[in-house]
Enzyme design. Structure first.
Site, PDB file in Angstrom:
ATOM      1  N   ASP A  43       0.906  -1.013   0.050  1.00 39.73           N
ATOM      2  CA  ASP A  43      -0.066   0.044  -0.132  1.00 39.73           C
ATOM      3  C   ASP A  43       0.921   1.313  -0.030  1.00 39.73           C
ATOM      4  O   ASP A  43       1.985   1.140   0.301  1.00 39.73           O
ATOM      5  CB  ASP A  43      -1.039   0.029   1.431  1.00 39.73           C
ATOM      6  CG  ASP A  43      -2.144   0.985   0.745  1.00 39.73           C
ATOM      7  OD1 ASP A  43      -2.265   1.841  -0.213  1.00 39.73           O
ATOM      8  OD2 ASP A  43      -3.386   0.795   1.711  1.00 39.73           O
TER       9      ASP A  43
HETATM   10  C1  BGC Z   1      -5.010   3.272  -0.045  1.00 43.92           C
HETATM   11  C2  BGC Z   1      -5.272   2.377  -1.194  1.00 43.92           C
HETATM   12  C3  BGC Z   1      -5.143   2.970  -2.446  1.00 43.92           C
HETATM   13  C4  BGC Z   1      -3.813   3.419  -2.417  1.00 43.92           C
HETATM   14  C5  BGC Z   1      -3.387   4.205  -3.889  1.00 43.92           C
HETATM   15  C6  BGC Z   1      -3.765   4.281  -0.288  1.00 43.92           C
HETATM   16  O1  BGC Z   1      -3.761   5.124   0.592  1.00 43.92           O
HETATM   17  O2  BGC Z   1      -5.039   2.731   1.217  1.00 43.92           O
HETATM   18  O3  BGC Z   1      -6.351   1.630  -0.896  1.00 43.92           O
HETATM   19  O4  BGC Z   1      -5.383   1.857  -3.348  1.00 43.92           O
HETATM   20  O5  BGC Z   1      -3.777   4.508  -1.484  1.00 43.92           O
HETATM   21  O6  BGC Z   1      -3.939   5.432  -4.070  1.00 43.92           O
END
Ligand code: BGC
Length: 733
Positions: free
Chosen positions: A267
């Site tokens: 993530d």
């Molecule tokens: C979120 C994810 C997301 C990623 C990319 C993160 O802050 O937890 O769910 O896919 O950002 O934007």
């Protein structure tokens, strides 16, 4: 490309090129003045010699013309011409935004959910995306957490079915790689992210292994069985280890136990965050732990880029890097990118969005996702009634929910007013805003002016209240739209208070005083605490964030052209102090009923009931259905349960049947009730239908704390829930 050729290509990669493949950056960091540049990247601390055209992936660029250009530049500059992977946060729709997942799951129409996912994949494909960061499959039982809106809810069975439908819809049949009009699913967030302590975003998760295996891991596993090609790690600590750095979770469970051999994406910045977690002493160690855990992509940090060059001097780490890069290349190959790097682009239909078919699907899914929580008969509305439509959502287009802002456009939204005008004469509808949806537009930063223009200027609240009461007095019935605005849920939107703001309570009370029937239409991304206002409503329709076609679908339900069928996918508590409150709770030794202990010493609160305001599974319809059990049979691998459903009404209708397994003595304590099957039944007027449910006996089993599965013979009790009525059946296995 055949596997041999891919291997040849892989063998030509230099160590620097391999490391570059593991880097994933947000488009805003690599595009400046319309071309790819290393400028803004340096803010991230990426090494100056990193070749931008060799990185593995870019995400959240949703403009197909930009993607064509990015791919062209990549192929011009990449030494071995390795195409770039394009990913994006498309969570419940690309441009046609469907209802939020928490809403969709309650439809129990898994075919329709699959069709909507397929439509999303088609829009993404035709706009040049390869991978989308969904479905989000974190089980959720705490509405304080803002991300419940993107989850399928509290229930294991529901989340598993949702997972399978969405993954299949996105990816289609994988026999010959990813087919046209399909994209790869990146399920998230592995694992347990949906259970942060106290509902606080990014907070610690700590739970027994039996709960993990029986409940929280189940939806991810179902998605992997449905062949999801990617997984994203989670931000949280799980049982003492950050999920992103956990070898146990990502290697032993995800890869070895579940058999996942696809790409694991960190993530956003989660590898680097192993340092503030206190799990790595510095970024170098964080990079090592990420690689050892089997994380293939480092999203949005410089730790792999900076530290892998040194680390891979150790042969065992070099071998792990090879594995990661190989998986990334295999994915690019599955997408057919080596043959067709412009996959989905440059076709006749490039950029097609919001087709009539997509809009029709979205309307259906709205109709099937709204939950009728209460109805004294004031719904559906009568054709010739004068209706005061009060509240900001009568005309607002900001009904898409938090994640839709990545690729969706509120300008595409059909507001409720437009929908109502399809059913009611304009002179019978009186609109009043009631209260301001936002107290200020400051939170939108550079987007402020655009949002203000779209949603209208902020007006004095007192004046809005007076106008609302005046409108109500001039009408026969009031439809009040109310609830949260879209920035109140989604990522980074935990809340300690779940009641409505005072201005909404004041409005509801004032409208009630007019004596006119009051119908509430609730827009929200999470269950709220409505205990104070619920008695003031004569009818209450929960519409969640309904998406692009919300106005049409909701109006169809309010007018009676469609009848609600959806069930609550997540419990609405009576008060925050009851959280976590959910349907599949374990029984205590001192239950409220049937206990030999005196009242004080029972499992309960002194100041609150144990019951929620609206339990999981609640959902009324305009029809009337009954059900009864017929025969049951136990075969070697399956249990067959036969039942009959009857439509008592003079009109055709559809209803959701839910079948629960009730608790029985076992070597581990099992939930008092656990949903194990559902059925969506369509019946003609007065029709009855016999149905057969074949369940694999394994659904009766459960895991212990070591992850071993148990199943025992004995008498199992099943409960059929239909139209709020429950009927029991006992079966001996
Ligand atoms: C979120 C994810 C997301 C990623 C990319 C993160 O802050 O937890 O769910 O896919 O950002 O934007």
């Amino acid at each position: 490309m055949d596997s041999e050729k891919l291997k040849e290509l892989f063998q030509q990669l230099t160590p620097e090129e391999k490391i570059a493949q593991t880097i994933q950056l947000n488009g805003s960091l690599v595009i400046e003045n319309e071309v790819m540049t290393t400028g803004p990247m340096h803010d991230l601390g990426l090494p100056p010699n990193l070749k931008i055209h060799e990185i593995g992936s870019i995400y959240n660029v949703n403009d197909y013309q930009k993607l064509i250009q990015l791919q062209r530049e990549t192929l011009e500059h990449s030494r071995l011409k390795i195409p770039m992977l394009f990913m994006s946060d498309v969570i419940y729709g690309f441009r046609t935004i469907f209802p939020i997942p928490l809403a969709q799951a309650g439809s129990y129409d898994f075919d329709l959910i699959e069709q909507a996912a397929e439509m999303t994949a088609k829009e993404c494909y035709q706009n040049g995306l390869h991978v989308i960061f969904s479905p989000m499959l974190d089980l959720v039982r705490d509405p304080r957490w803002g991300r419940v809106m993107e989850s399928p809810g509290e229930d294991v069975y529901t989340a598993k079915r949702f997972a399978q439908s969405v993954v299949t819809g996105y990816q289609g049949d994988l026999t010959h790689g990813l087919a046209e009009n399909h994209v790869a699913a990146c399920i998230k967030h592995f694992a347990g992210y949906g259970a942060p302590e106290a509902g606080r975003e990014y907070n610690t998760v700590d739970m027994s292994n039996q709960r993990l295996f029986n409940e929280y891991l189940q939806p991810y596993q179902a998605a992997i069985e449905a062949q999801a090609l990617l997984v994203m790690t989670a931000f949280n600590v799980l049982n003492g280890e950050p999920a992103t750095g956990s070898r146990w979770l990502n290697r032993e469970i995800l890869r070895e136990r579940f058999g996942f051999d696809g790409v694991l994406v960190s993530d956003h910045a989660a590898i680097k965050e192993l340092v503030p977690h206190g799990f790595a002493k510095d970024e170098r160690e964080a990079a090592q732990k990420g690689l050892e855990a089997g994380v293939d992509f480092d999203m949005m940090t410089s730790v792999y880029a900076t530290h892998l060059p040194e680390l891979i001097k150790q042969p065992e780490l070099a071998a792990l890097l090879d594995e990661a890069v190989w998986r990334i290349l295999v994915l690019k190959n599955q997408l057919g990118l080596f043959e067709n790097p412009y996959r989905g682009l440059r076709t006749q239909h490039t950029g097609e969005v919001l087709s009539d078919e997509a809009k029709e699907l979205a309307v259906k899914l709205v109709e099937k996702s709204c939950v009728l929580l209460k109805n004294d008969g004031s719904l559906p509305l009568k054709k010739d009634q004068t209706v005061a439509v009060i509240g900001p959502y009568g005309e607002s287009r900001l009904t898409l929910g938090f994640w839709a802002s990545v690729s969706g456009k509120p300008q595409d939204t059909i507001p409720l007013k437009t929908g109502l005008l399809q059913h009611f004469a304009a002179e019978n509808l009186i609109f009043a805003r009631g209260y301001n949806l936002f107290d200020s537009y400051e939170q939108f930063g550079p987007l402020k002016a655009g949002i203000e223009q779209l949603n209208g200027p902020i007006e004095p609240e007192d004046q809005l209240l007076v106008e609302a009461v005046k409108a109500a007095e001039a009408a026969e019935v009031i439809v009040l739209t109310f609830g949260e605005q879209f920035m109140e849920s989604g990522e980074g939107a935990s809340k300690a208070h779940l009641q409505l703001p005072l201005k909404q309570i004041r409005l509801i009370q004032a409208l009630k005083k007019t004596g006119k029937p009051l119908i509430g239409v609730l827009y929200t991304g999470r269950p709220l605490v409505l205990t104070q206002v619920e008695p003031l409503f004569d009818s209450l329709l929960l519409v969640w964030y309904p998406g692009t076609m919300g106005g049409i679908g909701i109006a169809n339900l309010l007018s009676g052209q469609a009848s609600p069928t959806a069930k609550l996918s997540m419990t609405f508590p009576r008060s925050e102090g009851q959280i976590p409150i959910y349907s599949a709770q374990l029984p205590t030794g001192r239950p409220l009923t049937d206990s030999e202990h005196s009242d004080r010493f029972l499992s309960k609160y002194r100041d609150e009931s144990n019951e929620p305001l609206f339990a999981f599974g609640t959902g009324l319809s305009y029809g009337m259905f009954t059900g009864e059990w017929l025969e049951s049979a136990v075969l070697s691998e399956t249990i067959q349960l036969d039942y009959r459903i009857k439509n008592q009404a003079e009109v055709a209708g559809e209803t959701v049947v839910q079948i629960y397994l009730l608790q029985r003595p076992a070597s581990m304590v099992r939930p008092s009730r656990q949903l194990i099957a559902s059925d969506l039944v369509l019946l003609a007027p007065q029709e009855d239908k016999e149905k057969r449910l074949s369940l694999p006996i394994s659904v009766l089993g459960f895991y212990d704390n070591q992850g071993a599965k148990h199943l025992s013979n004995g008498t199992y009790r099943f409960l059929m829930r239909i139209d709020q009525k429950e009927t029991l059946l006992a079966v001996t296995i």
